[in-house]
Design a protein around this motif. Structure first.
Motif, PDB file in Angstrom:
ATOM      1  N   LYS A 261      -8.955   5.896  -9.793  1.00  0.00           N
ATOM      2  CA  LYS A 261      -7.864   6.040  -8.837  1.00  0.00           C
ATOM      3  C   LYS A 261      -8.382   6.352  -7.432  1.00  0.00           C
ATOM      4  O   LYS A 261      -7.878   5.826  -6.442  1.00  0.00           O
ATOM      5  CB  LYS A 261      -6.900   7.139  -9.291  1.00  0.00           C
ATOM      6  CG  LYS A 261      -6.039   6.760 -10.483  1.00  0.00           C
ATOM      7  CD  LYS A 261      -4.999   7.815 -10.781  1.00  0.00           C
ATOM      8  CE  LYS A 261      -3.931   7.861  -9.686  1.00  0.00           C
ATOM      9  NZ  LYS A 261      -2.837   8.795 -10.049  1.00  0.00           N
ATOM     10  N   HIS A 262      -9.382   7.216  -7.361  1.00  0.00           N
ATOM     11  CA  HIS A 262      -9.930   7.594  -6.051  1.00  0.00           C
ATOM     12  C   HIS A 262     -10.694   6.438  -5.397  1.00  0.00           C
ATOM     13  O   HIS A 262     -10.508   6.164  -4.208  1.00  0.00           O
ATOM     14  CB  HIS A 262     -10.823   8.824  -6.190  1.00  0.00           C
ATOM     15  CG  HIS A 262     -10.065  10.109  -6.238  1.00  0.00           C
ATOM     16  ND1 HIS A 262      -9.294  10.482  -7.317  1.00  0.00           N
ATOM     17  CD2 HIS A 262      -9.941  11.112  -5.319  1.00  0.00           C
ATOM     18  CE1 HIS A 262      -8.735  11.654  -7.073  1.00  0.00           C
ATOM     19  NE2 HIS A 262      -9.110  12.055  -5.879  1.00  0.00           N
ATOM     20  N   TYR A 263     -11.541   5.775  -6.154  1.00  0.00           N
ATOM     21  CA  TYR A 263     -12.326   4.689  -5.562  1.00  0.00           C
ATOM     22  C   TYR A 263     -11.440   3.494  -5.212  1.00  0.00           C
ATOM     23  O   TYR A 263     -11.631   2.867  -4.164  1.00  0.00           O
ATOM     24  CB  TYR A 263     -13.451   4.267  -6.509  1.00  0.00           C
ATOM     25  CG  TYR A 263     -14.640   5.189  -6.474  1.00  0.00           C
ATOM     26  CD1 TYR A 263     -15.348   5.393  -5.284  1.00  0.00           C
ATOM     27  CD2 TYR A 263     -15.059   5.872  -7.615  1.00  0.00           C
ATOM     28  CE1 TYR A 263     -16.442   6.244  -5.241  1.00  0.00           C
ATOM     29  CE2 TYR A 263     -16.154   6.727  -7.577  1.00  0.00           C
ATOM     30  CZ  TYR A 263     -16.833   6.908  -6.381  1.00  0.00           C
ATOM     31  OH  TYR A 263     -17.915   7.757  -6.338  1.00  0.00           O
ATOM     32  N   TYR A 264     -10.465   3.194  -6.065  1.00  0.00           N
ATOM     33  CA  TYR A 264      -9.557   2.091  -5.756  1.00  0.00           C
ATOM     34  C   TYR A 264      -8.702   2.440  -4.535  1.00  0.00           C
ATOM     35  O   TYR A 264      -8.474   1.600  -3.661  1.00  0.00           O
ATOM     36  CB  TYR A 264      -8.656   1.781  -6.954  1.00  0.00           C
ATOM     37  CG  TYR A 264      -7.784   0.563  -6.717  1.00  0.00           C
ATOM     38  CD1 TYR A 264      -8.278  -0.716  -6.945  1.00  0.00           C
ATOM     39  CD2 TYR A 264      -6.477   0.698  -6.231  1.00  0.00           C
ATOM     40  CE1 TYR A 264      -7.488  -1.836  -6.704  1.00  0.00           C
ATOM     41  CE2 TYR A 264      -5.693  -0.409  -5.983  1.00  0.00           C
ATOM     42  CZ  TYR A 264      -6.192  -1.675  -6.230  1.00  0.00           C
ATOM     43  OH  TYR A 264      -5.417  -2.775  -5.971  1.00  0.00           O
ATOM     44  N   GLY A 265      -8.234   3.691  -4.471  1.00  0.00           N
ATOM     45  CA  GLY A 265      -7.460   4.126  -3.315  1.00  0.00           C
ATOM     46  C   GLY A 265      -8.262   4.051  -2.033  1.00  0.00           C
ATOM     47  O   GLY A 265      -7.761   3.638  -0.980  1.00  0.00           O
ATOM     48  N   LEU A 266      -9.530   4.442  -2.113  1.00  0.00           N
ATOM     49  CA  LEU A 266     -10.416   4.374  -0.957  1.00  0.00           C
ATOM     50  C   LEU A 266     -10.614   2.928  -0.513  1.00  0.00           C
ATOM     51  O   LEU A 266     -10.579   2.613   0.688  1.00  0.00           O
ATOM     52  CB  LEU A 266     -11.752   5.020  -1.329  1.00  0.00           C
ATOM     53  CG  LEU A 266     -12.645   5.585  -0.226  1.00  0.00           C
ATOM     54  CD1 LEU A 266     -11.874   6.485   0.725  1.00  0.00           C
ATOM     55  CD2 LEU A 266     -13.804   6.341  -0.849  1.00  0.00           C
ATOM     56  N   ALA A 267     -10.820   2.027  -1.473  1.00  0.00           N
ATOM     57  CA  ALA A 267     -10.982   0.600  -1.164  1.00  0.00           C
ATOM     58  C   ALA A 267      -9.739   0.061  -0.462  1.00  0.00           C
ATOM     59  O   ALA A 267      -9.831  -0.681   0.521  1.00  0.00           O
ATOM     60  CB  ALA A 267     -11.257  -0.180  -2.446  1.00  0.00           C
ATOM     61  N   PHE A 268      -8.573   0.452  -0.963  1.00  0.00           N
ATOM     62  CA  PHE A 268      -7.321  -0.032  -0.393  1.00  0.00           C
ATOM     63  C   PHE A 268      -7.122   0.486   1.036  1.00  0.00           C
ATOM     64  O   PHE A 268      -6.649  -0.252   1.918  1.00  0.00           O
ATOM     65  CB  PHE A 268      -6.148   0.403  -1.279  1.00  0.00           C
ATOM     66  CG  PHE A 268      -4.849  -0.242  -0.907  1.00  0.00           C
ATOM     67  CD1 PHE A 268      -4.608  -1.576  -1.188  1.00  0.00           C
ATOM     68  CD2 PHE A 268      -3.856   0.492  -0.267  1.00  0.00           C
ATOM     69  CE1 PHE A 268      -3.416  -2.177  -0.840  1.00  0.00           C
ATOM     70  CE2 PHE A 268      -2.655  -0.096   0.082  1.00  0.00           C
ATOM     71  CZ  PHE A 268      -2.435  -1.438  -0.203  1.00  0.00           C
ATOM     72  N   GLU A 269      -7.502   1.749   1.279  1.00  0.00           N
ATOM     73  CA  GLU A 269      -7.376   2.312   2.628  1.00  0.00           C
ATOM     74  C   GLU A 269      -8.272   1.563   3.606  1.00  0.00           C
ATOM     75  O   GLU A 269      -7.873   1.273   4.738  1.00  0.00           O
ATOM     76  CB  GLU A 269      -7.726   3.801   2.620  1.00  0.00           C
ATOM     77  CG  GLU A 269      -6.721   4.688   1.903  1.00  0.00           C
ATOM     78  CD  GLU A 269      -5.333   4.621   2.519  1.00  0.00           C
ATOM     79  OE1 GLU A 269      -5.226   4.568   3.759  1.00  0.00           O
ATOM     80  OE2 GLU A 269      -4.350   4.629   1.744  1.00  0.00           O
ATOM     81  N   TYR A 270      -9.504   1.252   3.182  1.00  0.00           N
ATOM     82  CA  TYR A 270     -10.417   0.523   4.063  1.00  0.00           C
ATOM     83  C   TYR A 270      -9.966  -0.925   4.249  1.00  0.00           C
ATOM     84  O   TYR A 270     -10.186  -1.520   5.310  1.00  0.00           O
ATOM     85  CB  TYR A 270     -11.846   0.577   3.520  1.00  0.00           C
ATOM     86  CG  TYR A 270     -12.557   1.865   3.858  1.00  0.00           C
ATOM     87  CD1 TYR A 270     -12.715   2.249   5.192  1.00  0.00           C
ATOM     88  CD2 TYR A 270     -13.055   2.705   2.864  1.00  0.00           C
ATOM     89  CE1 TYR A 270     -13.365   3.437   5.514  1.00  0.00           C
ATOM     90  CE2 TYR A 270     -13.707   3.893   3.188  1.00  0.00           C
ATOM     91  CZ  TYR A 270     -13.852   4.248   4.518  1.00  0.00           C
ATOM     92  OH  TYR A 270     -14.479   5.418   4.843  1.00  0.00           O
ATOM     93  N   LEU A 271      -9.317  -1.482   3.242  1.00  0.00           N
ATOM     94  CA  LEU A 271      -8.769  -2.829   3.372  1.00  0.00           C
ATOM     95  C   LEU A 271      -7.692  -2.862   4.455  1.00  0.00           C
ATOM     96  O   LEU A 271      -7.642  -3.789   5.268  1.00  0.00           O
ATOM     97  CB  LEU A 271      -8.190  -3.287   2.027  1.00  0.00           C
ATOM     98  CG  LEU A 271      -7.669  -4.731   1.962  1.00  0.00           C
ATOM     99  CD1 LEU A 271      -8.795  -5.727   2.191  1.00  0.00           C
ATOM    100  CD2 LEU A 271      -7.003  -4.983   0.608  1.00  0.00           C
ATOM    101  N   LYS A 272      -6.853  -1.832   4.491  1.00  0.00           N
ATOM    102  CA  LYS A 272      -5.804  -1.748   5.513  1.00  0.00           C
ATOM    103  C   LYS A 272      -6.399  -1.613   6.916  1.00  0.00           C
ATOM    104  O   LYS A 272      -5.796  -2.049   7.893  1.00  0.00           O
ATOM    105  CB  LYS A 272      -4.879  -0.565   5.230  1.00  0.00           C
ATOM    106  CG  LYS A 272      -3.996  -0.761   4.004  1.00  0.00           C
ATOM    107  CD  LYS A 272      -2.897   0.280   3.914  1.00  0.00           C
ATOM    108  CE  LYS A 272      -3.438   1.649   3.644  1.00  0.00           C
ATOM    109  NZ  LYS A 272      -2.351   2.644   3.431  1.00  0.00           N
ATOM    110  N   LEU A 273      -7.606  -1.022   6.982  1.00  0.00           N
ATOM    111  CA  LEU A 273      -8.278  -0.854   8.274  1.00  0.00           C
ATOM    112  C   LEU A 273      -9.148  -2.061   8.631  1.00  0.00           C
ATOM    113  O   LEU A 273      -9.827  -2.061   9.655  1.00  0.00           O
ATOM    114  CB  LEU A 273      -9.155   0.409   8.243  1.00  0.00           C
ATOM    115  CG  LEU A 273      -8.417   1.745   8.093  1.00  0.00           C
ATOM    116  CD1 LEU A 273      -9.422   2.882   7.893  1.00  0.00           C
ATOM    117  CD2 LEU A 273      -7.542   2.023   9.315  1.00  0.00           C
ATOM    118  N   HIS A 274      -9.147  -3.086   7.759  1.00  0.00           N
ATOM    119  CA  HIS A 274      -9.950  -4.302   7.928  1.00  0.00           C
ATOM    120  C   HIS A 274     -11.449  -4.008   7.917  1.00  0.00           C
ATOM    121  O   HIS A 274     -12.235  -4.754   8.498  1.00  0.00           O
ATOM    122  CB  HIS A 274      -9.573  -5.029   9.232  1.00  0.00           C
ATOM    123  CG  HIS A 274      -8.112  -5.337   9.331  1.00  0.00           C
ATOM    124  ND1 HIS A 274      -7.477  -6.238   8.516  1.00  0.00           N
ATOM    125  CD2 HIS A 274      -7.141  -4.823  10.151  1.00  0.00           C
ATOM    126  CE1 HIS A 274      -6.184  -6.288   8.817  1.00  0.00           C
ATOM    127  NE2 HIS A 274      -5.956  -5.437   9.790  1.00  0.00           N
TER     128      HIS A 274
END
Length: 320
Positions: A261-274
């Motif tokens: 959950k943490h690593y996927y959430g982190l990936a998603f946050e960085y995806l939103k930041l491009h």
């Protein structure tokens, strides 16, 4: 002058404050002073704030209030630890500066300690207060020896919910870890759950204030701090197995679940930041913990994106 000796059942309430809006701080203080249980001291730890905390505190004449100011800004975890050192009660209750208690909070918590002799920590569920109520954090109630389930998800929403035996903290040298901020409350509760039983009051007794500054608005910081907590207990897995009735298999399952959950959430946050390199990096780490779940989430995400694109193309064809 000899220090006053308190009777059994005395509670030290620790309230750290840093740049707290006056209304929030007054609400918190007055919720403590309104308790039906009166045997307490209220320790207000001013973390070298620029807000007029001292003036606000001095406007109250109740002798149970004690004011302390850090010589410099130390942060929430260190301020809480200062409170633990100053506390003289048999029990310690923590209250965040933007939350408040219902009048029965302390009374109900101490009654639960009497009911369950093995209890080392008692918590209460919360009532939402303030803005952003559409972003409520849901928690599942849990009681007893709950280390494994707490590792997967902390049932205690805030430190404002918790009352703990001071002797227990001293016996196991339990403190707040600055390296785990803003997940230091989760780490604190895990330390407690490692050594004893935890129980919950029958009614929600904490008003948890949802506002812009406490919404995990810095999600990336939250995820990194959570990963630090997970890594700590991954290294302590053998000790945890010895201290609890958890099996290694169950503990690893909890770690895999929450790490994903943490690593996927982190990936998603960085995806939103491009920031795609970081997004791929943490997506891969998420995959290592739960590969099938990761693939499923990626496919669902791609499906949503394609669906949006199809709808967009459809409306362009119809209306152009």
């Amino acid at each position: 002058m000899q220090e006053k000796l308190f009777t059994p059942g005395f509670v030290s309430v620790i309230l750290p404050a840093y740049n707290t809006p006056e209304k929030f701080l007054r609400d918190a203080i007055e919720s403590v002073l309104s308790q039906t249980y009166s045997e307490f001291e209220l320790l207000i730890i001013d973390d070298s704030t620029t807000a007029p905390v001292e003036n606000i505190v001095k406007s109250y004449t109740d002798e149970r209030i004690k004011y302390f100011r850090n010589p410099e800004n130390l942060g929430m975890a260190a301020s809480r630890n200062c409170g633990l050192q100053l506390a003289r009660g048999e029990f310690i209750a923590l209250l965040d500066h933007d939350d408040l208690w219902l009048p029965e909070k302390l009374q109900s918590s101490l009654e639960l300690f009497k009911k369950y002799q093995d209890a080392i920590l008692v918590y209460s569920d919360t009532i939402p207060l303030g803005e952003y109520l559409n972003r409520l954090i849901e928690k599942q109630r849990a009681e007893g020896r709950i280390f494994s389930s707490m590792l997967a998800q902390n049932p205690i929403l805030s430190m404002s919910c918790s009352v703990v035996k001071k002797s227990f903290l001293e016996k196991y040298n339990i403190k707040f870890n600055s390296d785990c901020v803003p997940c230091d409350d989760w780490d604190f509760h895990l330390q407690c759950a490692l050594h004893g039983s935890i129980y919950c009051t029958a009614q929600p007794l904490v008003k948890y204030r949802y506002h812009e500054n406490n919404l995990s608005s810095n999600a990336i910081k939250m995820y990194y701090a959570g990963i630090n907590v997970i890594g700590k207990y991954q290294k302590l897995l053998d000790e945890v197995v010895q201290q609890t009735d958890c099996t290694r298999k169950d503990l690893q399952k909890s770690i895999n679940y929450i790490a994903f959950k943490h690593y996927y959430g982190l990936a998603f946050e960085y995806l939103k930041l491009h920031e795609y390199k970081k997004a791929v990096k943490y997506l891969f780490r998420a995959f290592l913990y739960r590969p099938f779940k990761c693939i499923n989430k990626i496919l669902c995400y791609i499906g949503k994106m394609l669906k949006k694109k199809i709808y967009r193309c459809f409306f362009q064809v119809i209306f152009l």
